[in-house]
Design a protein around this motif. Sequence first.
Motif, PDB file in Angstrom:
ATOM      1  N   ASP A  31       0.827  -1.203   0.000  1.00  0.00           N
ATOM      2  CA  ASP A  31       0.000   0.000   0.000  1.00  0.00           C
ATOM      3  C   ASP A  31       0.866   1.259   0.000  1.00  0.00           C
ATOM      4  OD1 ASP A  31      -2.210  -1.690   0.242  1.00  0.00           O
ATOM      5  OD2 ASP A  31      -2.145  -1.622   2.428  1.00  0.00           O
ATOM      6  N   ARG A  32       0.408   2.298  -0.702  1.00  0.00           N
ATOM      7  CA  ARG A  32       1.057   3.614  -0.703  1.00  0.00           C
ATOM      8  C   ARG A  32       2.529   3.534  -1.108  1.00  0.00           C
ATOM      9  NH1 ARG A  32      -1.193   6.350   4.904  1.00  0.00           N
ATOM     10  NH2 ARG A  32      -3.378   5.856   4.611  1.00  0.00           N
ATOM     11  N   ASN A  33       2.783   2.986  -2.260  1.00  0.00           N
ATOM     12  CA  ASN A  33       4.160   2.844  -2.724  1.00  0.00           C
ATOM     13  C   ASN A  33       4.371   3.365  -4.142  1.00  0.00           C
ATOM     14  OD1 ASN A  33       6.385   1.533  -1.054  1.00  0.00           O
ATOM     15  ND2 ASN A  33       4.653   0.227  -0.532  1.00  0.00           N
ATOM     16  N   GLN A  34       3.384   4.075  -4.683  1.00  0.00           N
ATOM     17  CA  GLN A  34       3.490   4.708  -6.002  1.00  0.00           C
ATOM     18  C   GLN A  34       3.926   3.743  -7.087  1.00  0.00           C
ATOM     19  OE1 GLN A  34       6.312   6.420  -3.742  1.00  0.00           O
ATOM     20  NE2 GLN A  34       4.509   6.571  -2.456  1.00  0.00           N
ATOM     21  N   ILE A  35       3.323   2.555  -7.117  1.00  0.00           N
ATOM     22  CA  ILE A  35       3.738   1.575  -8.115  1.00  0.00           C
ATOM     23  C   ILE A  35       3.073   1.818  -9.467  1.00  0.00           C
ATOM     24  CG2 ILE A  35       4.055  -0.108  -6.272  1.00  0.00           C
ATOM     25  CD1 ILE A  35       1.640  -1.631  -7.417  1.00  0.00           C
ATOM     26  N   GLY A  36       1.931   2.527  -9.487  1.00  0.00           N
ATOM     27  CA  GLY A  36       1.271   2.866 -10.740  1.00  0.00           C
ATOM     28  C   GLY A  36       0.807   1.651 -11.524  1.00  0.00           C
ATOM     29  N   ASP A  37       0.368   1.901 -12.757  1.00  0.00           N
ATOM     30  CA  ASP A  37      -0.127   0.816 -13.609  1.00  0.00           C
ATOM     31  C   ASP A  37       0.978  -0.152 -14.000  1.00  0.00           C
ATOM     32  OD1 ASP A  37      -2.796   1.588 -13.625  1.00  0.00           O
ATOM     33  OD2 ASP A  37      -2.515   2.976 -15.292  1.00  0.00           O
ATOM     34  N   ALA A  38       2.195   0.365 -14.214  1.00  0.00           N
ATOM     35  CA  ALA A  38       3.295  -0.510 -14.616  1.00  0.00           C
ATOM     36  C   ALA A  38       3.604  -1.533 -13.528  1.00  0.00           C
ATOM     37  CB  ALA A  38       4.532   0.318 -14.935  1.00  0.00           C
ATOM     38  N   GLY A  39       3.616  -1.075 -12.264  1.00  0.00           N
ATOM     39  CA  GLY A  39       3.846  -1.997 -11.165  1.00  0.00           C
ATOM     40  C   GLY A  39       2.700  -2.975 -11.009  1.00  0.00           C
ATOM     41  N   ALA A  40       1.454  -2.479 -11.170  1.00  0.00           N
ATOM     42  CA  ALA A  40       0.283  -3.342 -11.053  1.00  0.00           C
ATOM     43  C   ALA A  40       0.298  -4.419 -12.130  1.00  0.00           C
ATOM     44  CB  ALA A  40      -0.988  -2.506 -11.152  1.00  0.00           C
ATOM     45  N   GLU A  41       0.677  -4.034 -13.347  1.00  0.00           N
ATOM     46  CA  GLU A  41       0.721  -4.996 -14.446  1.00  0.00           C
ATOM     47  C   GLU A  41       1.773  -6.071 -14.185  1.00  0.00           C
ATOM     48  OE1 GLU A  41       1.340  -2.441 -17.748  1.00  0.00           O
ATOM     49  OE2 GLU A  41      -0.730  -1.704 -17.784  1.00  0.00           O
ATOM     50  N   ALA A  42       2.915  -5.677 -13.630  1.00  0.00           N
ATOM     51  CA  ALA A  42       3.956  -6.660 -13.320  1.00  0.00           C
ATOM     52  C   ALA A  42       3.477  -7.644 -12.256  1.00  0.00           C
ATOM     53  CB  ALA A  42       5.218  -5.941 -12.859  1.00  0.00           C
ATOM     54  N   LEU A  43       2.802  -7.129 -11.228  1.00  0.00           N
ATOM     55  CA  LEU A  43       2.311  -7.994 -10.163  1.00  0.00           C
ATOM     56  C   LEU A  43       1.198  -8.911 -10.653  1.00  0.00           C
ATOM     57  CD1 LEU A  43       2.354  -5.389  -7.265  1.00  0.00           C
ATOM     58  CD2 LEU A  43       3.732  -7.480  -7.353  1.00  0.00           C
ATOM     59  N   SER A  44       0.326  -8.396 -11.517  1.00  0.00           N
ATOM     60  CA  SER A  44      -0.750  -9.236 -12.048  1.00  0.00           C
ATOM     61  C   SER A  44      -0.179 -10.374 -12.883  1.00  0.00           C
ATOM     62  CB  SER A  44      -1.717  -8.392 -12.882  1.00  0.00           C
ATOM     63  OG  SER A  44      -1.075  -7.879 -14.041  1.00  0.00           O
ATOM     64  N   GLU A  45       0.878 -10.076 -13.622  1.00  0.00           N
ATOM     65  CA  GLU A  45       1.546 -11.115 -14.409  1.00  0.00           C
ATOM     66  C   GLU A  45       2.159 -12.165 -13.488  1.00  0.00           C
ATOM     67  OE1 GLU A  45       5.423 -11.507 -17.360  1.00  0.00           O
ATOM     68  OE2 GLU A  45       4.373  -9.582 -17.209  1.00  0.00           O
ATOM     69  N   ALA A  46       2.745 -11.709 -12.375  1.00  0.00           N
ATOM     70  CA  ALA A  46       3.345 -12.650 -11.428  1.00  0.00           C
ATOM     71  C   ALA A  46       2.299 -13.575 -10.824  1.00  0.00           C
ATOM     72  CB  ALA A  46       4.083 -11.887 -10.331  1.00  0.00           C
TER      73      ALA A  46
END
Length: 735
Positions: A632-647
Motif C-alpha cells: 500500500d502507498r508505494n506509487q507503483i502505478g499501472d506498470a507496477g500493477a501490471e507486473a504484479l498481475s503477471e506474477a
Amino acid sequence: MGTCPCYSFVGGAWGAEGKETKEEDGVEYASDDAMDLAQFLISADIRLVRAEFLWSLCEAQASIPRRQEAEDESFETPQGKQTALVRHDEVSSWAAGRCPALICSISHCWEAREHSDPCGHQLQIICDCTRLYAAAYDAPVWLFLDQTSLFQFRRTPEQDKTFKLAMSHMHLLYCHEYTMTLRVHSISSDELWEQRVKEGHLVTVYHEESGAVRALPLKDLTRNQSEYLERGWCQAEYEWSGTRGQSARNQRIDVTDEEFAFVTLRCKVPMRPEEFRKRVSGLKFTHRSDAEPVYQLQEKVFMEKITKCKHLRLEFLDYDATAELVEILSCYTSLEKIALLNFKSTDSVLKELLGCLKLMLTNNTLEDLQMEVILEEPRTDEDLPDRLIQWQGYMILDAVAGTLAKNFSLKSFRFRYNSTPNAADLAHFAVSMRKNTTLVNVDVIRPFDELSIREEDRAALPRLLEDVDSSYSFRGVSLFEDFNHCDPWVGPVLMIRKVAEQNAARLSQSMQLEEQISTRRPIWPPVKCEALAKLLKEKSAVTRLFFNNANVDDMMAEALARALKQNKTVTEIGLMGNQIGHTGAEAFAGVLKENKTLRRLNLSRNQVGVTGAQALAEALKKNSTVKSIDLDRNQIGDAGAEALSEALMVNKTVTRIGLSENQITDAGAEAFAETFKMNETVTDICLVGNQIGDAGEQALTQALQENKYAYCQIEWFRYLTPSGPASWMLGRYSR
C-alpha cells in the motif's frame, strides 16, 4: 515474580508529588528518573543479571542460581571473563548516560517452591527474547530476575534488611519509565516435567533440612501449577507494568504463532484500584497477608502514574481495551500528548472516547494528538450521506474540528485509518482549522507528495497554495479548476497545509525552539539493523520482525535482506512506514527468491515505486512460500500493477495482496482482471484509494464472474466527487 517462598511484603510510606518515600532515610524515588532508579537498585542491593550469563546457562543446560551463589558466578566472553551480575558502579554509569543498556524486568511464575524454573522452560524463552533485543539495539541487556537479583531463603540479617527494602518498592521495577517488562505466562508442560523426572533431572536448590545448597531430584520439589494470572504477585506486576506511559514496554514473550497478534501486542490498560481489588481477592499469594498491602500499593501506583502522566502512547487496543481506556481516561489529569495507535472501537465507545478528548481540547491542556484507528468492513446501508456520517473517520475529524475555533493548545494532530478520508470531511476540517492559530503540524492523509497529481499540475502548486482563501466550499467539495485531474483530497490538503504554515509563522522563534529542545535522555538506544542482521544469520528463535515507522532506509533494508536469505525461522516481516526505496525492495526480492520460510511481507507506506514493484513481481514468480504481501502507498502505478498481475498468473501461494493508494487506473485494474479469470489462490485484494473508474470496475466484475475455479463476490463502495461517482474501494472479494 509470581508465587515464591521469599516474598513477604513490607509496605512503604509515600511522599508528596507522586513520589514514594523510605521512612528510614527519607529518600524519594521517582518512576520516571533514571538516577532515582539507580539509587533504589544500589540502596536495596538489587543486582541485575547480564543476559549473556543466562545464555551461557542455557547452552550448558544449567539451572538458574540463587543470588547467594550467583555473586561468585562468571562466564567467558571474547574479552575474557565477565561477572554474572551487573556491578553497582555500572548501574550508576548507565543512569548518568555514560553506559547504554536495556533494563528489563522479568515477570513470571515460580514453578516450584524451591526453584523458579527447575526444567529450564522459562530460561529458554528469556534467552531467545533477550538475544533479539541485544542484537537489535546493539547494547547490553540487564535483567531483573528475582531468584538471582534478590537474596533468597535463607538470608542473613543484613541480606534480609536489603530484601525488605527491595520489596517495599518492588513496583518501581515494573512501572518505571526506564525499564521494560517481559512477561512469561507459561510454565513447563506436564510432558516436559514428567520427561525430566524420568531422566533423573537434578536441580540445584537450598536444602532447608541440611542448611546447604544441594542438587535434588526434580521429583522431590514441591510443584506449583497455578496459572500466571491466578497468582497475586503476577497480577500485581502485570498491572504495575500497564501504568507506564508507553504500552509497548509491557510485552508477553512466550506466545505461539496463533496467539501472536492478539496476545503479544495487545495493550494493557490500567485498572482502577477498586477493580483490581475485586480481581485479586480470589488469587493465590504465598502469604495471604500480602494481599492487603498489595491492594494499597496498587492504589498508590495507579494514582502516582496515571495522574502525573504527561505523555501517553498506547498501541494495539482491541475493542475491550478501548472500552477500558474510556473508563479511566478522565483520571489522566496531566496529559499533554496522546497517541492511540492501531486501536479498534465500536461507534458508541468511540463517541465516548472523543467526548473525553474534546474536553481536554476545550480545556486547552492537550498539545499533541495522534490516532490510528483500524476500521472494520464498510457498512452496507444504501444511502451514502446517512452512511457517511456514521463513519469513524468522520467522527474523529468532526470531533477535533469542532474544538479548533476556541483551542489554543493543540500544536500537532495526526490521524490515520485503513482507508482514505472522504474529501468533504477533510474540507470541513480545513475550514474549521482557519479559525485556529496554534495548530502547525497536521497529518490527516498520506504524505502530500504521494497524492496523484499530473506532472504538469505540480508546477502550479506554489501559485495555487497562495490562492487558497475562505471561499473554499467544503460540502460541495468544489476543487480548484486547475486540479480537475487530481485526487479529490488535494484541495482540502492544500488548505490545511496553508493554514498550518500561517500558524507556524505566527509563533515566535523562541516558542518553536522551546518545543523542539528536550533535555531528557533517550530511554533506550536506537535500533541497529546491522547488528540484528548478524543475529539472524546465526541460529535464532526469532520468528517475527516488526520495524514499522523505524526510519529504516535502503542501506538498513539491504542488511536485513542479506541476513534473511540465510535465515530459516522468520515467517513475518513488518517494515511499514519507512524510507525503503526501489533498492531496498530489490534486496527483498532477492530474499523471496531464496528464503523458504517467509510467509508475510509488509512494505506499506514506503517508496518502492515501479522498479521495486517489478523486482518483487519477478521474485514472486519463483517464490512458493509467501502468502501475504502488502505494498500500500508505494506509487507503483499501472506498470507496477501490471507486473504484479503477471506474477500472480504464475504464483500459486499468494492469497492476499494489498495495493491501496498506488495511483492505479483502469489499465492496472484490467491487467488484474485478466489474472483473476484464471487465478486459483488469491482471495483478498485491496485496491482502496486508486483511480479506477467504470471501465476497470466492469473488467474486474466480469473477470470474477468468469472465474471457473470458484465462486467470487466483490464488494463496491463509492463516494461522490465533483465530476461524479468514483470507485473508492475495490476489493475484499472472497471465494
